[in-house]
Design a protein around this motif. Structure first.
Motif, PDB file in Angstrom:
ATOM      1  N   SER A 532      18.037  36.745   0.046  1.00  0.00           N
ATOM      2  CA  SER A 532      16.968  35.901   0.587  1.00  0.00           C
ATOM      3  C   SER A 532      15.793  36.717   0.855  1.00  0.00           C
ATOM      4  O   SER A 532      15.744  37.918   0.834  1.00  0.00           O
ATOM      5  CB  SER A 532      17.493  35.435   1.979  1.00  0.00           C
ATOM      6  OG  SER A 532      17.355  36.371   2.771  1.00  0.00           O
ATOM      7  N   SER A 581      14.651  29.572  -1.781  1.00  0.00           N
ATOM      8  CA  SER A 581      13.436  29.146  -1.826  1.00  0.00           C
ATOM      9  C   SER A 581      12.461  30.231  -1.039  1.00  0.00           C
ATOM     10  O   SER A 581      13.054  31.319  -0.466  1.00  0.00           O
ATOM     11  CB  SER A 581      13.068  27.954  -1.037  1.00  0.00           C
ATOM     12  OG  SER A 581      13.511  28.212   0.380  1.00  0.00           O
ATOM     13  N   ARG A 585      14.687  29.257   3.341  1.00  0.00           N
ATOM     14  CA  ARG A 585      15.179  27.691   4.184  1.00  0.00           C
ATOM     15  C   ARG A 585      16.285  27.092   3.384  1.00  0.00           C
ATOM     16  O   ARG A 585      17.262  26.562   3.800  1.00  0.00           O
ATOM     17  CB  ARG A 585      14.380  26.814   4.450  1.00  0.00           C
ATOM     18  CG  ARG A 585      13.281  27.631   5.623  1.00  0.00           C
ATOM     19  CD  ARG A 585      12.254  26.548   6.028  1.00  0.00           C
ATOM     20  NE  ARG A 585      12.819  25.183   6.564  1.00  0.00           N
ATOM     21  CZ  ARG A 585      12.100  24.136   6.513  1.00  0.00           C
ATOM     22  NH1 ARG A 585      10.880  24.101   6.083  1.00  0.00           N
ATOM     23  NH2 ARG A 585      12.545  22.889   6.817  1.00  0.00           N
ATOM     24  N   TYR A 586      16.018  27.190   1.845  1.00  0.00           N
ATOM     25  CA  TYR A 586      17.012  26.751   1.018  1.00  0.00           C
ATOM     26  C   TYR A 586      17.479  27.304  -0.155  1.00  0.00           C
ATOM     27  O   TYR A 586      16.830  28.684  -0.496  1.00  0.00           O
ATOM     28  CB  TYR A 586      16.206  25.309   0.322  1.00  0.00           C
ATOM     29  CG  TYR A 586      15.516  24.652   1.291  1.00  0.00           C
ATOM     30  CD1 TYR A 586      16.110  23.624   1.831  1.00  0.00           C
ATOM     31  CD2 TYR A 586      14.192  24.716   1.963  1.00  0.00           C
ATOM     32  CE1 TYR A 586      15.762  22.572   2.977  1.00  0.00           C
ATOM     33  CE2 TYR A 586      13.606  23.484   2.639  1.00  0.00           C
ATOM     34  CZ  TYR A 586      14.525  22.696   3.253  1.00  0.00           C
ATOM     35  OH  TYR A 586      14.019  21.883   4.219  1.00  0.00           O
ATOM     36  N   SER A 597      22.790  22.000  -6.857  1.00  0.00           N
ATOM     37  CA  SER A 597      22.332  21.487  -5.651  1.00  0.00           C
ATOM     38  C   SER A 597      21.418  22.139  -5.188  1.00  0.00           C
ATOM     39  O   SER A 597      21.186  23.445  -5.243  1.00  0.00           O
ATOM     40  CB  SER A 597      23.337  21.228  -4.785  1.00  0.00           C
ATOM     41  OG  SER A 597      24.210  22.373  -4.422  1.00  0.00           O
ATOM     42  N   ILE A 598      20.486  21.613  -4.097  1.00  0.00           N
ATOM     43  CA  ILE A 598      19.417  22.622  -3.247  1.00  0.00           C
ATOM     44  C   ILE A 598      20.117  22.506  -1.795  1.00  0.00           C
ATOM     45  O   ILE A 598      20.592  21.369  -1.307  1.00  0.00           O
ATOM     46  CB  ILE A 598      18.032  21.972  -3.263  1.00  0.00           C
ATOM     47  CG1 ILE A 598      17.686  22.211  -4.685  1.00  0.00           C
ATOM     48  CG2 ILE A 598      17.212  22.796  -2.194  1.00  0.00           C
ATOM     49  CD1 ILE A 598      16.210  21.677  -4.589  1.00  0.00           C
ATOM     50  N   ARG A 599      20.532  23.651  -1.228  1.00  0.00           N
ATOM     51  CA  ARG A 599      21.376  23.706   0.101  1.00  0.00           C
ATOM     52  C   ARG A 599      20.482  24.267   1.100  1.00  0.00           C
ATOM     53  O   ARG A 599      19.530  24.852   0.873  1.00  0.00           O
ATOM     54  CB  ARG A 599      22.464  24.442  -0.022  1.00  0.00           C
ATOM     55  CG  ARG A 599      23.841  24.168  -1.044  1.00  0.00           C
ATOM     56  CD  ARG A 599      24.724  25.068  -0.985  1.00  0.00           C
ATOM     57  NE  ARG A 599      25.800  24.425  -1.847  1.00  0.00           N
ATOM     58  CZ  ARG A 599      27.176  23.862  -1.416  1.00  0.00           C
ATOM     59  NH1 ARG A 599      26.999  23.693  -0.011  1.00  0.00           N
ATOM     60  NH2 ARG A 599      27.925  23.324  -2.150  1.00  0.00           N
ATOM     61  N   ALA A 600      20.322  23.340   2.182  1.00  0.00           N
ATOM     62  CA  ALA A 600      19.944  24.371   3.588  1.00  0.00           C
ATOM     63  C   ALA A 600      20.873  25.462   3.851  1.00  0.00           C
ATOM     64  O   ALA A 600      22.063  25.265   4.016  1.00  0.00           O
ATOM     65  CB  ALA A 600      19.766  23.217   4.837  1.00  0.00           C
ATOM     66  N   VAL A 601      19.985  26.613   4.033  1.00  0.00           N
ATOM     67  CA  VAL A 601      20.904  27.760   4.255  1.00  0.00           C
ATOM     68  C   VAL A 601      21.485  27.565   5.695  1.00  0.00           C
ATOM     69  O   VAL A 601      20.541  27.319   6.679  1.00  0.00           O
ATOM     70  CB  VAL A 601      19.766  29.015   4.406  1.00  0.00           C
ATOM     71  CG1 VAL A 601      20.688  30.210   4.887  1.00  0.00           C
ATOM     72  CG2 VAL A 601      19.426  29.189   2.775  1.00  0.00           C
ATOM     73  N   VAL A 606      20.783  19.334   0.631  1.00  0.00           N
ATOM     74  CA  VAL A 606      19.667  18.495   0.609  1.00  0.00           C
ATOM     75  C   VAL A 606      19.511  17.449  -0.350  1.00  0.00           C
ATOM     76  O   VAL A 606      19.209  16.456  -0.601  1.00  0.00           O
ATOM     77  CB  VAL A 606      18.393  19.455   0.682  1.00  0.00           C
ATOM     78  CG1 VAL A 606      17.224  18.498   0.679  1.00  0.00           C
ATOM     79  CG2 VAL A 606      18.403  20.276   1.730  1.00  0.00           C
ATOM     80  N   THR A 641      10.017  19.787  -5.377  1.00  0.00           N
ATOM     81  CA  THR A 641      10.917  20.141  -4.374  1.00  0.00           C
ATOM     82  C   THR A 641      10.346  20.358  -2.768  1.00  0.00           C
ATOM     83  O   THR A 641      10.853  21.019  -2.270  1.00  0.00           O
ATOM     84  CB  THR A 641      11.893  21.566  -4.668  1.00  0.00           C
ATOM     85  OG1 THR A 641      10.996  22.431  -5.028  1.00  0.00           O
ATOM     86  CG2 THR A 641      12.847  20.955  -5.798  1.00  0.00           C
ATOM     87  N   GLY A 644      11.384  20.550   1.188  1.00  0.00           N
ATOM     88  CA  GLY A 644      12.828  20.430   1.307  1.00  0.00           C
ATOM     89  C   GLY A 644      13.615  19.013   0.842  1.00  0.00           C
ATOM     90  O   GLY A 644      14.640  18.908   1.149  1.00  0.00           O
TER      91      GLY A 644
END
Length: 686
Positions: A532, A581, A585-586, A597-601, A606, A641, A644
């Motif tokens: 991250s 990101s 956060r993602y 997929s795009i995930r919220a950490v 999402v 994107t 989010g």
């Protein structure tokens, strides 16, 4: 020219030819007459098959009269017209296989190849056009009743999709279009003056492109209505322009060979481009299509391309990674640099808008001499206008990209042991450069750390040898923490499946700090690793044979010597590189099904990309508002994107001929680098 690789490949063979025609995998050469007597008695046609970059032995056919025109036929054959003859010959290698009598031939013939490899012959005196194929004459069309004069006729380049053949009658300033499928003929008076110097027209779909040297323009004519839909000016009307038009890879190109302007059209969108900032004293001439250069010389090249989306062509060069077909091993600074590295003295880097603002291809770099088993990598220097590329033995290179249209080769980059350079990554705001290499004939990996600050070559600080997984001897799966204080790599020898962390806070003396295992014991097969931007979290994607499933692990690496797995999630069958990101956060990662997929950490999904999108490489822009994804079929897509939300497709960039290996946004300028098997493209937005 090898279009697929955008590299020149040369096989040299003396043929003494005054005319060369490429038909399929065979090159035909019509030899020059050796003396005046030979010119009256005939010439030889020499054919040389080219198979797998090797030129085979030549065959020769002797013809009784000189050849006045020739064109490619079907399946590697050659059609020729001889002087004072009403017969066309089809040559296949070393023998004449067909004679076709063409009625109404009174003067010289012009030949060209139309759609579906039909051959078109035009008698420029009687204005009789003959369409023939391997079975013989298929159709004849007379144009004599359509125009007042037959003088100075130019047979154009037919359309490969609609079977339209264009002809220009220069003195009459008339464009004639013949449909070789139906025989229908239409003629249009071109809106040009008496001083017009019309060049060879080109058909593409239902449009005809007619160059005019006198006005320095290309006329775009709709063949259905006869209306000139656009006049594209490439040069001043001073009589010095040399305008050529050609079609390559589904794009229509126009080029002022004597000046600095070029045009390109795809799917109805035309853009005029500047090939170089100012006209040199003696501009080289290009007549065969866009050229690709990797030197710093600023020669004119219509290789600058606008945003285009050619029709997809299936690619088999690299399979899409799945559980059974793992992705190419990677070594990269995944995610985005730390926030402080995302801007420069000139302010925040430009970001592609949600409308995909005018992506423009600036340059294509050939970064490898030959295809290797590794993957092509690229890394932008967040502190200066430099770029590092690598692919296999001896391919590591540091480029100066202060003007990315003309990248300059600066310094070679290699691992300390002299092995194959497999990947590079900048860290610590560009002050450190990590280089991954492979020991020759072994599964040992070398990780070298260089001081990269300043304008000189990188300076070696340390080198570490790691025993990688035996079945991953090609290249390491590794990542560098953005602050440069930690390195993670798959290790474990023959067993593999362990992520080992090195403490690189002292880059001159890296130390093995800890290792990470999964909830089922060893992580078995490591598919990807990422850090991250805040340096606190490491994401690991693994596959477990015992459960036949893939897992996403989030690991707290605030203390590199005491990592702890904070969460483990079972994910779907598909592979996706893991990219954070810029705000951390993602995370782009595999979804619950086959899609990325795009995930919220620390939260749920999402949004997901369509299941048809098989992601092999990905990168977020500096603002996080745009996600770029690359696929195994060579496609690059841009997704909105922002904030989010679920990703929405913005635009598809030019297809590459191979799978996309890596994508990276320059944190200083917002430029996008696209790496495939042997090349790196540089894209600009806005």
């Amino acid at each position: 020219m090898d279009d697929a690789q955008e590299r020149f490949r040369v096989n040299s063979r003396p043929v003494g030819a005054e005319l060369l025609v490429v038909s399929g995998s065979t090159v035909y050469g019509v030899e020059r007459p050796r003396n005046s007597r030979a010119a009256s008695t005939g010439v030889d046609v020499v054919s040389s098959p080219v198979v797998d970059d090797t030129v085979e032995e030549s065959s020769k056919v002797h013809l009784d009269a000189p050849v006045v025109a020739a064109t490619a036929g079907k399946k590697g054959s050659l059609w020729v017209a001889q002087a004072s003859s009403a017969t066309l010959l089809r040559i296949d290698g070393g023998r004449v296989v067909q004679h076709v009598r063409v009625k109404g031939v009174e003067g010289s013939l012009q030949l060209t190849t139309a759609a579906r490899t039909a051959v078109v012959a035009l008698d420029t005196q009687s204005l009789r056009l003959t369409v023939l194929d391997a079975a013989g004459v298929r159709r004849t069309v007379s144009l004599a009743d359509r125009v007042e004069t037959a003088s100075d006729v130019g047979l154009g380049v037919p359309s490969a999709s609609s079977a339209l053949v264009p002809l220009v009658l220069r003195q009459a300033r008339v464009l004639a279009v013949v449909d070789t499928g139906t025989g229908a003929t239409t003629t249009f008076r071109l809106p040009v003056g008496r001083s017009a110097r019309l060049g060879r027209p080109v058909a593409a779909g239902t449009r005809i492109y007619v160059p005019d040297d006198a006005s320095g323009s290309v006329l775009v004519v709709d063949a259905r209505s006869g209306r000139t839909v656009r006049t594209v000016r490439l040069a001043q009307a001073d009589g010095r322009a040399r305008i050529s038009v050609f079609v390559r890879n589904g794009l229509v190109w126009g080029n002022d060979e004597a000046g600095s302007q070029a045009m390109v059209e795809c799917q109805g969108t035309i853009r005029v481009l500047t090939k170089y900032p100012r006209t040199p004293a003696a501009a080289p001439t290009y007549s065969g299509g866009p050229a690709v250069h990797t030197s710093s010389s600023r020669s004119p090249s219509p290789s600058l391309s606008p945003t285009v989306t050619p029709s997809p062509v299936p690619s088999t060069s690299s399979p899409t990674p799945t559980r059974s077909a793992r992705p190419s091993p990677s070594f990269s600074l995944t995610g985005s640099p730390a926030p402080s590295a995302g801007s420069s003295a000139s302010g925040t880097a430009p970001t592609p808008s949600s409308s995909g603002s005018d992506p423009t291809l600036l340059k294509t770099l050939a970064v490898a001499e030959q295809r290797d088993y590794g993957r092509t990598s690229l890394a932008w220097d967040p502190a200066s206008a430099r770029l590092v590329t690598a692919h296999g033995p001896g391919s590591g290179r540091l480029w100066g990209v202060s003007d990315p249209r003309y990248p300059q080769r600066m310094y070679p980059v290699s691992d300390s042991d002299g092995g194959d350079t497999r990947g590079t990554a900048y860290a610590a705001r560009g002050s450190l450069l990590f280089v991954a290499g492979r020991r020759p004939d072994s599964h040992y990996q070398d990780f070298s750390i260089y001081a990269a600050g300043g304008s000189g070559p990188p300076r070696l600080l340390s080198a570490t040898t790691i025993e990688g997984s035996q079945d991953r001897g090609i290249a390491p799966v590794a990542a560098v923490r953005p602050d440069g204080k930690a390195l993670a790599a798959e290790t474990g020898g023959a067993g593999g499946g362990v992520v080992t962390l090195w403490d690189t806070s002292n880059p001159a003396a890296p130390e093995s700090a800890a290792w990470v295992e999964g909830i089922t014991g060893r992580l078995v097969k490591i598919l990807d690793i990422g850090f991250s931007p805040d340096n606190r979290t490491m994401a690991v994607l693994s596959y477990h044979a015992t459960t036949d499933a893939s897992y996403l692990h989030l690991v707290d690496v605030s203390d590199v010597r005491a990592p702890s797995v904070t969460s483990t999630v079972r994910v779907g069958d598909g592979f996706s590189p893991m990219v954070f990101s810029p705000d951390g956060r993602y995370l782009l990662a595999p979804g619950e099904g086959a899609a990325a997929s795009i995930r919220a950490v620390g939260g749920g999904i999402v949004g997901e990309l369509p299941a048809s999108v098989k992601v092999t490489a990905a990168a977020f822009s500096a603002s996080g508002a745009v996600l770029a994804t690359g696929e195994g079929n060579g496609t690059v897509k841009l997704w909105d994107t922002a904030e989010g939300r679920a990703p929405t497709l913005i635009r598809t960039l030019t297809r590459r001929p191979d799978a996309i290996h890596q994508l990276a946004f320059d944190p200083r300028t917002g430029f996008l680098g696209v790496a495939d098997a042997m090349t790196v493209q540089l894209w600009k937005f806005g």
